[in-house]
Scaffold this motif. Structure first.
Motif, PDB file in Angstrom:
ATOM      1  N   GLU A   1    -111.707-108.828  81.129  1.00  0.00           N
ATOM      2  CA  GLU A   1    -110.713-109.884  81.298  1.00  0.00           C
ATOM      3  C   GLU A   1    -109.550-109.665  80.325  1.00  0.00           C
ATOM      4  O   GLU A   1    -109.754-109.492  79.124  1.00  0.00           O
ATOM      5  CB  GLU A   1    -111.340-111.255  81.051  1.00  0.00           C
ATOM      6  CG  GLU A   1    -110.398-112.401  81.357  1.00  0.00           C
ATOM      7  CD  GLU A   1    -111.086-113.754  81.286  1.00  0.00           C
ATOM      8  OE1 GLU A   1    -110.428-114.760  81.628  1.00  0.00           O
ATOM      9  OE2 GLU A   1    -112.270-113.804  80.887  1.00  0.00           O
ATOM     10  N   PRO A   2    -108.321-109.661  80.818  1.00  0.00           N
ATOM     11  CA  PRO A   2    -107.166-109.385  79.955  1.00  0.00           C
ATOM     12  C   PRO A   2    -106.748-110.598  79.130  1.00  0.00           C
ATOM     13  O   PRO A   2    -107.099-111.741  79.435  1.00  0.00           O
ATOM     14  CB  PRO A   2    -106.066-109.019  80.954  1.00  0.00           C
ATOM     15  CG  PRO A   2    -106.428-109.783  82.188  1.00  0.00           C
ATOM     16  CD  PRO A   2    -107.938-109.780  82.238  1.00  0.00           C
ATOM     17  N   LEU A   3    -105.965-110.325  78.104  1.00  0.00           N
ATOM     18  CA  LEU A   3    -105.366-111.396  77.310  1.00  0.00           C
ATOM     19  C   LEU A   3    -104.278-112.095  78.111  1.00  0.00           C
ATOM     20  O   LEU A   3    -104.170-113.318  78.108  1.00  0.00           O
ATOM     21  CB  LEU A   3    -104.770-110.833  76.014  1.00  0.00           C
ATOM     22  CG  LEU A   3    -105.713-110.128  75.056  1.00  0.00           C
ATOM     23  CD1 LEU A   3    -104.935-109.517  73.895  1.00  0.00           C
ATOM     24  CD2 LEU A   3    -106.765-111.108  74.525  1.00  0.00           C
ATOM     25  N   THR A   4    -103.445-111.284  78.786  1.00  0.00           N
ATOM     26  CA  THR A   4    -102.369-111.816  79.620  1.00  0.00           C
ATOM     27  C   THR A   4    -102.218-110.957  80.867  1.00  0.00           C
ATOM     28  O   THR A   4    -102.625-109.789  80.889  1.00  0.00           O
ATOM     29  CB  THR A   4    -101.014-111.844  78.880  1.00  0.00           C
ATOM     30  OG1 THR A   4    -100.610-110.495  78.589  1.00  0.00           O
ATOM     31  CG2 THR A   4    -101.091-112.645  77.593  1.00  0.00           C
TER      32      THR A   4
ATOM     33  N   THR B   1     -99.103-105.884  85.114  1.00  0.00           N
ATOM     34  CA  THR B   1     -99.399-105.482  83.739  1.00  0.00           C
ATOM     35  C   THR B   1    -100.530-106.342  83.183  1.00  0.00           C
ATOM     36  O   THR B   1    -100.454-107.566  83.233  1.00  0.00           O
ATOM     37  CB  THR B   1     -98.161-105.648  82.836  1.00  0.00           C
ATOM     38  OG1 THR B   1     -97.074-104.879  83.349  1.00  0.00           O
ATOM     39  CG2 THR B   1     -98.473-105.198  81.405  1.00  0.00           C
ATOM     40  N   LEU B   2    -101.554-105.687  82.672  1.00  0.00           N
ATOM     41  CA  LEU B   2    -102.635-106.369  81.970  1.00  0.00           C
ATOM     42  C   LEU B   2    -102.541-106.023  80.490  1.00  0.00           C
ATOM     43  O   LEU B   2    -102.400-104.851  80.127  1.00  0.00           O
ATOM     44  CB  LEU B   2    -104.004-105.949  82.503  1.00  0.00           C
ATOM     45  CG  LEU B   2    -104.277-106.132  83.996  1.00  0.00           C
ATOM     46  CD1 LEU B   2    -105.746-105.806  84.294  1.00  0.00           C
ATOM     47  CD2 LEU B   2    -103.919-107.527  84.475  1.00  0.00           C
ATOM     48  N   GLU B   3    -102.636-107.039  79.644  1.00  0.00           N
ATOM     49  CA  GLU B   3    -102.593-106.820  78.206  1.00  0.00           C
ATOM     50  C   GLU B   3    -103.984-106.972  77.611  1.00  0.00           C
ATOM     51  O   GLU B   3    -104.713-107.914  77.920  1.00  0.00           O
ATOM     52  CB  GLU B   3    -101.658-107.828  77.529  1.00  0.00           C
ATOM     53  CG  GLU B   3    -101.599-107.656  76.010  1.00  0.00           C
ATOM     54  CD  GLU B   3    -100.795-108.747  75.319  1.00  0.00           C
ATOM     55  OE1 GLU B   3    -100.624-108.644  74.080  1.00  0.00           O
ATOM     56  OE2 GLU B   3    -100.356-109.700  75.998  1.00  0.00           O
ATOM     57  N   TYR B   4    -104.333-106.023  76.718  1.00  0.00           N
ATOM     58  CA  TYR B   4    -105.592-106.063  75.983  1.00  0.00           C
ATOM     59  C   TYR B   4    -105.313-105.948  74.491  1.00  0.00           C
ATOM     60  O   TYR B   4    -104.168-105.754  74.074  1.00  0.00           O
ATOM     61  CB  TYR B   4    -106.518-104.944  76.467  1.00  0.00           C
ATOM     62  CG  TYR B   4    -106.975-105.169  77.889  1.00  0.00           C
ATOM     63  CD1 TYR B   4    -108.100-105.940  78.158  1.00  0.00           C
ATOM     64  CD2 TYR B   4    -106.241-104.668  78.960  1.00  0.00           C
ATOM     65  CE1 TYR B   4    -108.497-106.194  79.460  1.00  0.00           C
ATOM     66  CE2 TYR B   4    -106.628-104.918  80.271  1.00  0.00           C
ATOM     67  CZ  TYR B   4    -107.763-105.692  80.511  1.00  0.00           C
ATOM     68  OH  TYR B   4    -108.137-105.959  81.792  1.00  0.00           O
ATOM     69  N   ASP B   5    -106.352-106.058  73.690  1.00  0.00           N
ATOM     70  CA  ASP B   5    -106.176-106.016  72.240  1.00  0.00           C
ATOM     71  C   ASP B   5    -105.501-104.738  71.777  1.00  0.00           C
ATOM     72  O   ASP B   5    -104.663-104.763  70.874  1.00  0.00           O
ATOM     73  CB  ASP B   5    -107.532-106.145  71.530  1.00  0.00           C
ATOM     74  CG  ASP B   5    -108.102-107.548  71.606  1.00  0.00           C
ATOM     75  OD1 ASP B   5    -107.301-108.506  71.699  1.00  0.00           O
ATOM     76  OD2 ASP B   5    -109.334-107.693  71.595  1.00  0.00           O
TER      77      ASP B   5
END
Length: 252
Positions: free
Chosen positions: A72-75, A93-97
């Protein structure tokens, strides 16, 4: 982590040609698809343990992208404000740590190059977006980018110079991006390899004779290159006029 990118040329058709079997077999952490050609509610795909994110085109049966992921992405972001093609569902776009994943279906310049100016404007906006992301954390950029970068990236280079997907302008935009701090993973690890293609025309026996183009890519921030474990082209996988491509990389 294992990443797959595949232009499915219509997800509803591809499901009938082995998509689900391949999905289960490859067991990727991220599976990015392009040219989904469907609207919300037209297909029900549910894979246990996966989140899914879709960017539908407003025009029915056209374009579109999606990502299936175990993480699961952050955003989540759709498009980059590119106006002309924003409604075509071309970017997720998927954002991760520790990284961004950007799944893209680049617009074709069209056979008569009528869309080339808009395509080049798209490239500039996307490049600026990728560089902005890269200034924050590393980027994994993948998809059908609709360009063969070098002559060894297509079978009949000489006769295709100036054609859509192999214009000096389109190839130049790819070169500019790579010089801005990004790496074409397949070419980096296979610098001299020829006859490695990801798309073939539906014309008679073209795929059987491997008369193709490499226009699907995993492009990553340079600082991720040392973390790549494997890059591959799954040319044996049918179901579309494109085949899936693979990237295995440590980005935990």
């Amino acid at each position: 982590m294992k990443f797959i990118s595949w232009n499915v040329n219509g997800i509803r058709a591809c499901v009938k040609k082995g998509f689900i079997e391949y999905f289960n077999e490859v067991d990727a952490d991220f599976l990015c698809i392009q040219e989904t050609k469907c609207q919300e509610g037209q297909i029900d795909l549910s894979f246990e343990g996966y989140h899914q994110y879709w960017n539908y085109a407003e025009k029915k049966g056209y374009s579109g992208t999606a990502i299936f992921t175990k993480h699961e992405p952050l955003t989540v972001a759709y498009g980059v404000g590119e106006e002309e093609s924003e409604s075509e569902g071309r970017i997720i776009t998927l954002e991760y740590d520790t990284f961004y994943l950007v799944n893209v279906y680049t617009p074709n310049s069209q056979r008569d190059l009528a869309r080339l100016p808009k395509r080049l404007d798209w490239e500039d906006k996307l490049s600026a977006y990728l560089k902005e992301l890269d200034s924050k954390k590393p980027v994994i950029y993948c998809g059908d980018l609709n360009v063969a970068h070098e002559e060894k990236d297509l079978k009949n280079a000489k006769s295709n110079i100036g054609n859509s997907g192999f214009t000096f302008e389109e190839r130049g935009k790819m070169t500019e991006l790579l010089h801005a701090g990004f790496t074409d993973t397949f070419r980096h690890f296979n610098p001299e390899k020829e006859d490695a293609f990801t798309w073939w025309s539906y014309m008679n026996k073209v795929r059987e004779r491997n008369i193709g183009w490499r226009i699907d890519y995993f492009i990553i921030s340079n600082r991720l290159v040392e973390h790549v474990r494997k890059t591959d082209i799954h040319a044996h996988v049918l179901g579309s006029d494109h085949c899936p491509i693979l990237l295995e990389i440590d980005v935990d």
